[in-house]
Design an enzyme around this catalytic site. Structure first.
Site, mmCIF file in Angstrom:
data_model
loop_
_atom_site.group_PDB
_atom_site.id
_atom_site.type_symbol
_atom_site.label_atom_id
_atom_site.label_comp_id
_atom_site.label_asym_id
_atom_site.label_seq_id
_atom_site.Cartn_x
_atom_site.Cartn_y
_atom_site.Cartn_z
ATOM 1 C CG ASP A 195 -2.144 -0.798 1.118
ATOM 2 O OD1 ASP A 195 -2.242 -1.577 0.142
ATOM 3 O OD2 ASP A 195 -3.034 -0.668 1.979
ATOM 4 C CG HIS A 244 -1.836 2.306 5.720
ATOM 5 N ND1 HIS A 244 -3.199 2.379 5.711
ATOM 6 C CD2 HIS A 244 -1.500 1.516 4.661
ATOM 7 C CE1 HIS A 244 -3.676 1.676 4.689
ATOM 8 N NE2 HIS A 244 -2.663 1.145 4.035
ATOM 9 C CG ASP A 246 -0.419 7.565 7.113
ATOM 10 O OD1 ASP A 246 -0.851 6.536 7.652
ATOM 11 O OD2 ASP A 246 -0.977 8.098 6.134
ATOM 12 C CB CYS A 350 -5.222 8.645 5.598
ATOM 13 S SG CYS A 350 -4.532 8.171 7.156
HETATM 14 N N1 ARG Z 1 -2.926 1.713 11.080
HETATM 15 C C1 ARG Z 1 -3.109 3.043 11.569
HETATM 16 C C2 ARG Z 1 -3.697 3.042 12.956
HETATM 17 O O1 ARG Z 1 -4.773 2.604 13.136
HETATM 18 C C3 ARG Z 1 -3.972 3.859 10.671
HETATM 19 C C4 ARG Z 1 -3.293 4.270 9.436
HETATM 20 C C5 ARG Z 1 -4.210 4.967 8.508
HETATM 21 N N2 ARG Z 1 -3.464 5.468 7.425
HETATM 22 C C6 ARG Z 1 -3.849 5.463 6.166
HETATM 23 N N3 ARG Z 1 -3.031 5.950 5.268
HETATM 24 N N4 ARG Z 1 -5.003 4.959 5.787
HETATM 25 O O2 ARG Z 1 -3.103 3.489 13.890
#
Ligand code: ARG
Length: 366
Positions: A195, A244, A246, A350
Site C-alpha cells: 500500500d 500504514h 502514517d 491519509c
Molecule cells: N494503522 C493506523 C492506525 O490505526 C492507521 C493508518 C491509517 N493510514 C492510512 N493511510 N489509511 O493506527
C-alpha cells in the site's frame, strides 16, 4: 506545458494535492486480507454493506472543508471521481462481493519525484480503486510532459497470496504483538504487494513498513525500480495491526520526526536517524480514548497530520495534546475538524495524496 507532478517528501511546501471523497462508500465484506484490518472486538466484525448516508454526508462536509482550508493556504486541490463502490470485484482469479471507497488516496497513490505509482494493494475490495484517480492522472499526463504515470505489477490476489487460518482462532492481543515482533503477517511472499501509505519518503531514502499490507517482495521491487534511492524496511513491534506508516512515524520537517510511543522504532533501525542528527520525538497522547464508530483505525490518527511546509501543519481540531505539542516543537498548527471522516479510512494525511511539493531529491542521510 508545465510541471504538475513533483514531490519527494512529506514536508516541503505543498502546492497541489488530491483530497479523497466519501461518496458511495461501502464497508467491504470479509476477505483473506481485510479480516485482519477489523479488530476482533470491533463492532464492525461481520458487518458489511453501504455506509449510512448520513455518515457519508458528514464525512464529505469535512473533506470539503479540508479542501477549502488548503485552498486558503494557496494549495491547489483536486478531487477523485467516485465509482459505484457497491459492486463485486471479479477477476479470473477471485471474486469478492464489494469494493470500498475512494478514501483514502494516500493508500493508493505514491508520488516519487515526477512519478505517481498506483500501488498493488492486497485487499481484493480495493482492486479497482485506482480508477477513481485515473481522470486526474490522465489530465496530469496530458499537461505535464515529465509526468511518469505508473502502475506497480498488478497482483493476482489468489488464495496463495494470504496465509490460511491466519485469523481463524480468536488470537489474543499478546499473540498479535508476538506476530508483529516475529514479522509474521497475513500476506505471503507469492507476489509483490504494498500500500502506498506504508512508504515514508525522505528524498533519497524510502522507509517502508513491512506489515499486514506490505511484504518483503515489495521492498525488493523498490530496490530494483529505484537503484538510486536507498530502501529501508522498517518494523514497529508495538503495533498489533501494522497497516500504514502514517499514524506511527511522521516527519514534520528535515531533522524532526514524531514516533508513536506505543510503536517505537527499534534501536537498530534508529541508528541512521541518530547518526544524521535527526530527532525522533514521542508523539503526544491522543485526546480520545476510542476511535469514532465504524472506524478501522486506532486513536493514533491523532498524529496523522498534514504538513504544509517546514512550519505549518494541519492537525485534527479536537486533538488538543497534538496541537500543543506542535506548538512546542516550533510548528504552527492549523486545527481542522476531521473526526467524521476517520471511519472512511483515516485522517488528514491519509485523506490526501501529494501532487506537487516544492524541492527536490535531498540526501538527508549522507
Ligand atoms: N494503522 C493506523 C492506525 O490505526 C492507521 C493508518 C491509517 N493510514 C492510512 N493511510 N489509511 O493506527
Amino acid at each position: 506545458m508545465a510541471k504538475i507532478v513533483n514531490s519527494w517528501n512529506d514536508f516541503d511546501p505543498l502546492k497541489h494535492v488530491i483530497v479523497g471523497r466519501a461518496d458511495n462508500s461501502v464497508i467491504p465484506n470479509e476477505e483473506p486480507a481485510t479480516s485482519e484490518k477489523v479488530p476482533v472486538d470491533s463492532e464492525m466484525r461481520g458487518m458489511w454493506g453501504p455506509r449510512p448516508l448520513e455518515t457519508v454526508e458528514k464525512a464529505n462536509a469535512q473533506l470539503d472543508n479540508l479542501a477549502k482550508v488548503l485552498e486558503e493556504h494557496g494549495v491547489k486541490v483536486d478531487r477523485p471521481t467516485p465509482l459505484q463502490w457497491n459492486q463485486p470485484v471479479i477477476t479470473p482469479d477471485f471474486r469478492t462481493d464489494s469494493m470500498m471507497t475512494c478514501m483514502p488516496p494516500r493508500d493508493v497513490l505514491l508520488t516519487i519525484g515526477s512519478e505517481i505509482i498506483a500501488a498493488p494493494m492486497s485487499f481484493r475490495c480495493r482492486y479497482w480503486e485506482y480508477l477513481a484517480y485515473w481522470p486526474l492522472l490522465s489530465q496530469y499526463f496530458n499537461e505535464d510532459p515529465e509526468f511518469l504515470w505508473s502502475q506497480a505489477p498488478r497482483p493476482r490476489l489468489t488464495d496463495k497470496s494470504y496465509k490460511h487460518n491466519y485469523y481463524d482462532e480468536k488470537i489474543s492481543l499478546e499473540e498479535r504483538l508476538e506476530r508483529t515482533a516475529n514479522k509474521d503477517f497475513v500476506t505471503t511472499e507469492e507476489e509483490i504487494l504494498f500500500d502506498a501509505a506504508d512508504v515514508l519518503r525522505l528524498g533519497k531514502d524510502l522507509f517502508i513498513q513491512h506489515g499486514l499490507t506490505t511484504n518483503r517482495k515489495a521492498m525488493e521491487w523498490f530496490k530494483r525500480k529505484y537503484p538510486d534511492l536507498r530502501i529501508h524496511a522498517v518494523n514497529f513491534p508495538g503495533d498489533p495491526y501494522p497497516i500504514h506508516i502514517d499514524a506511527t512515524f511522521v516527519p514534520l520537517r528535515p531533522g524532526l520526526i514524531i514516533n508513536n510511543p506505543h510503536r517505537r522504532l527499534p534501536e537498530e533501525q534508529r541508528k541512521i536517524f541518530e547518526a544524521n542528527d535527526w530527532e525522533i520525538v514521542d508523539a503526544a497522547m491522543p485526546a480520545h480514548e476510542t476511535p469514532p464508530p465504524l472506524c478501522y483505525s486506532s486513536v493514533w490518527l491523532s498524529m496523522n497530520c498534514l504538513v504544509l511546509d517546514h512550519k505549518n501543519v494541519i492537525v485534527e481540531a479536537s486533538e488538543h495534546n497534538q496541537l500543543e505539542q506542535m506548538d512546542k516543537l516550533g510548528m504552527n498548527p492549523i486545527p481542522v475538524p476531521f473526526r467524521d471522516a476517520y471511519a472512511f479510512g483515516g485522517a488528514l494525511h491519509c485523506a490526501t495524496a501529494d501532487v506537487y511539493r516544492e524541492g527536490g531529491c535531498e540526501d538527508y542521510f549522507p
